[in-house]
Design an enzyme around this catalytic site. Structure first.
Site, mmCIF file in Angstrom:
data_model
loop_
_atom_site.group_PDB
_atom_site.id
_atom_site.type_symbol
_atom_site.label_atom_id
_atom_site.label_comp_id
_atom_site.label_asym_id
_atom_site.label_seq_id
_atom_site.Cartn_x
_atom_site.Cartn_y
_atom_site.Cartn_z
ATOM 1 N N ASP A 169 3.990 -10.774 10.608
ATOM 2 C CA ASP A 169 5.276 -10.566 10.476
ATOM 3 C C ASP A 169 6.496 -12.044 9.752
ATOM 4 O O ASP A 169 6.469 -12.989 11.084
ATOM 5 C CB ASP A 169 5.840 -10.141 11.582
ATOM 6 C CG ASP A 169 6.965 -9.736 11.116
ATOM 7 O OD1 ASP A 169 7.936 -10.197 10.288
ATOM 8 O OD2 ASP A 169 7.456 -8.759 12.266
ATOM 9 N N LYS A 229 14.588 -17.259 5.036
ATOM 10 C CA LYS A 229 14.077 -15.612 4.312
ATOM 11 C C LYS A 229 14.956 -15.518 3.400
ATOM 12 O O LYS A 229 14.522 -15.126 2.507
ATOM 13 C CB LYS A 229 13.560 -15.436 5.390
ATOM 14 C CG LYS A 229 12.743 -14.139 4.606
ATOM 15 C CD LYS A 229 11.920 -13.330 5.976
ATOM 16 C CE LYS A 229 11.436 -11.529 5.623
ATOM 17 N NZ LYS A 229 11.596 -10.983 6.681
ATOM 18 N N GLU A 241 7.777 -3.902 5.462
ATOM 19 C CA GLU A 241 7.704 -3.969 7.078
ATOM 20 C C GLU A 241 7.835 -3.073 7.796
ATOM 21 O O GLU A 241 6.984 -2.603 8.924
ATOM 22 C CB GLU A 241 8.705 -4.858 7.327
ATOM 23 C CG GLU A 241 9.195 -6.106 7.155
ATOM 24 C CD GLU A 241 10.077 -7.343 7.445
ATOM 25 O OE1 GLU A 241 10.965 -6.684 7.653
ATOM 26 O OE2 GLU A 241 10.027 -8.198 7.212
ATOM 27 N N ASP A 260 15.565 -0.572 11.438
ATOM 28 C CA ASP A 260 14.834 -2.117 12.156
ATOM 29 C C ASP A 260 16.506 -3.043 11.187
ATOM 30 O O ASP A 260 16.470 -3.485 9.986
ATOM 31 C CB ASP A 260 13.529 -2.150 11.314
ATOM 32 C CG ASP A 260 13.454 -3.641 11.421
ATOM 33 O OD1 ASP A 260 13.423 -4.250 12.168
ATOM 34 O OD2 ASP A 260 11.648 -4.481 10.446
HETATM 35 MG MG MG Z 1 12.004 -8.661 11.448
#
Ligand code: MG
Ligand code: ADP
Length: 566
Positions: free
Chosen positions: A6, A68, A145, A168
């Site tokens: 991850d 990111k 994800e 999430d």
């Molecule tokens: Mg995450």
């Protein structure tokens, strides 16, 4: 062995399958989470993880975080004397995960599955794959994800049929997925999200509240190092809101202590805009999955920011119930990526699990738009594969020539949801020469085929002219020039990286340096004393003594920090 990673905006981690069960691998500091932060010091040494995160306070210009968010863009980040691309910084984080896992397990880490937000577009996915390659990894698959989270959640009890929603909220991104599980088949019904919404934004609200309450001057509000100092304190304070209804922020600004007391209610009100934005992707995902809230059997919360009290409250209001089961929100995705690795590896334990996924964005082309009277009125998007279609998928659309004597077809391939193609992402263009004919006489079939890895194949058939043209657009990483890759890998390999086995010592030193800056008076003096003591032990290079001193130093810092800074 294949590993699951991850690569988060805030934290990253790597997992593997141990006796058929996914398990997180501790880093050089014995922690499962490695902050996705990269810093350099004035000797040019590069730090990755917790030590770099500590340096964020004092050296914001020498420390990069949240990169990111820039993946897939051409932006560079300046750190000291060098410029880095977002993929380079991600590669450094991946390299740290790789080398820490290798040290822990004693085997080489090469083949990996990396998770990406479902909402990442093609460029962002390519950049992620490139980061893996730059780190010397072989990226077998990118998994969405939420799909990874669902996979982990789903294997807990894969007999039970259920429809569930994964919520999430990480540091920089928000993802929603709706999954359905039956007979060991896990089907992603819909995904959605917002790639510019995360826990960081909730920290930013605290920063603004503080700036207002502590009456900072315009110059102070503009000063990057002041802001970064406030952000650091706000980040920690935000977590306290999970346990208490009010918090005090204390920051030394220009040598003066500034304080502000903030109540949870007031914070919640200031976050209203952000909370509202969380609703939209949820509603859309439910609509795309043709489900109502009441159809859902379970609600799974993932990501560190779902620990916030105001988020739990919102979720409870939206869904009329509490999240069903508690799974460690920090690890779920990486554990799921390791399960995905097990599926690729045909690990016997997961023999009965089948995973289907959906295409996260609409894919289409640009065509001329006509009004009711058939007059051309400009250009518009023609969707071919719509978002949330189960992949692999293949769809075809026919188009006609628009002009008399047209000798070329230019098929532009877009990804996105806007009618206006300039707001979508241009993936590629196919140019085809065609025989000159009156308009509308030549027709072309455009077929889009999208596979489970996010590879898009575009086939164009011009039947009358017997022309066939095919283009594979996103075979992951295929667009990277091997020479450039080698060149960039060499540059990264030549960087002086702070030795991972010294990481914990360095982290403690950096943490003490930060505490020193944040404190005044007696406390500051105490920090100085314990720090100089530890540095003098480090200099003697006696490993046993260092270990003893490190434990004592750590305890001293913990107690200084838990008492508050003043
Ligand atoms: Mg995450
Ligand atoms: P990412 O997926 O971006 O790497 P994580 O899932 O690790 O992110 O979540 C990071 C976010 O979670 C940060 O914004 C952080 O502030 C927030 N967070 C972590 N722990 C807590 C907590 N106890 N209370 C509130 N927010 C938290």
């Amino acid at each position: 062995m294949i590993f699951g990673i991850d690569l988060g905006t805030t934290n990253s981690l790597i997992c593997y399958l141990k006796d058929g069960k996914p398990e997180a691998i501790p880093n050089a500091m014995g922690k499962v989470l490695t902050p996705s932060v990269v810093g350099v010091d004035d000797t040019g040494t590069v730090f990755i993880g917790a030590a770099a995160r500590e340096r964020l306070y004092k050296f914001p210009n020498l420390t990069a975080h949240s990169f990111k968010r820039l993946m897939g863009t051409k932006q560079s980040i300046k750190l000291g004397a060098r410029e880095y691309k977002p993929e380079d910084l991600s590669a450094l984080v991946l390299r740290a995960l790789k080398s820490d896992a290798e040290a822990y397990l004693g085997v080489e880490v090469k083949d990996v599955v990396i998770s990406v937000p479902a909402y990442f577009n093609d460029n962002q996915r390519k950049a992620t794959k490139l980061a893996g390659q730059l780190a010397g990894l072989n990226v077998l698959r990118l998994i969405n994800e939420p799909t990874a989270a669902a996979l982990f959640h789903g294997i807990q009890d894969y007999e039970a049929a259920a429809k569930f929603l994964i919520f999430d909220l990480g540091g920089g991104t928000f993802d929603v997925s709706i999954l359905e599980k039956f007979d060991g088949i896990m089907e992603v019904r819909a995904t959605g999200g917002d790639s510019f919404l995360g826990g960081d934004d909730f920290t930013q609200v605290l920063v603004s509240l503080f700036a207002e309450k502590a009456s900072l001057s315009y110059a102070q509000k503009q000063n990057p190092s002041t802001l970064s100092a406030i952000r650091f304190v706000a980040e920690n304070a935000k977590r306290s809101f999970s346990e208490q209804p009010q918090i005090t922020l204390d920051v030394i600004i220009d040598g003066v202590q500034k304080s502000a007391l903030i109540h949870l209610d007031e914070y919640e009100a200031a976050c209203k805009g952000l909370l509202d934005r969380l609703r939209t992707p949820i509603e859309r995902a439910l609509r795309d999955a043709r489900l109502r809230v009441s159809d859902l059997d379970e609600l799974v919360m993932v990501g560190g920011a779902t620990r916030m009290a105001i988020i739990r409250k919102l979720v409870t209001q939206l869904f009329g119930r509490l999240p069903a089961r508690y799974i460690d929100p920090d690890q779920t995705i990486a554990l799921g990526a390791a399960v995905c690795a097990g599926l690729i590896d045909r690990n016997i334990v997961f023999d009965e699990v089948v995973l289907t996924d959906v295409c996260p964005h609409t894919l289409g082309t640009e065509v001329i738009d006509y009004d009711y009277q058939n007059n051309p009125v400009g250009l518009t998007f023609l969707p071919i594969i719509e978002r949330n279609i189960v992949v692999p998928a293949s769809r075809v659309q026919s188009v006609l020539t628009a002009h008399d004597g047209q000798t070329q077809l230019s098929i532009r391939v877009f990804q996105g949801e806007s009618r206006d193609c300039s707001k979508n992402v241009l993936l590629d263009t196919i140019e085809i020469d065609i025989p000159s004919k009156p308009k509308g006489e030549i027709s072309a079939d455009i077929r889009f085929t999208y596979d489970i890895n996010g590879m898009l194949e575009v086939d164009v058939d011009v039947e009358k002219a017997n022309i066939h043209k095919s283009l594979i657009i996103s075979k992951l990483g295929a667009h990277v020039d091997p020479e450039e890759l080698e060149e960039r890998r060499k540059v990264l390999a030549a960087l002086k990286i702070h030795p991972r086995d010294q990481e914990e010592n360095r982290y403690l030193v950096e943490r003490a340096e930060r505490l020193y800056e944040q404190s005044l008076g007696e406390r500051r003096n105490t920090v100085r004393l314990v720090l100089t003591q530890f540095i003098s032990v480090l200099e003697k290079q006696d490993l046993l003594e260092i270990k003893k001193a490190r434990d004592a130093f750590n305890m001293a810092l913990n107690s200084l920090e838990s008492e508050g800074i003043w």
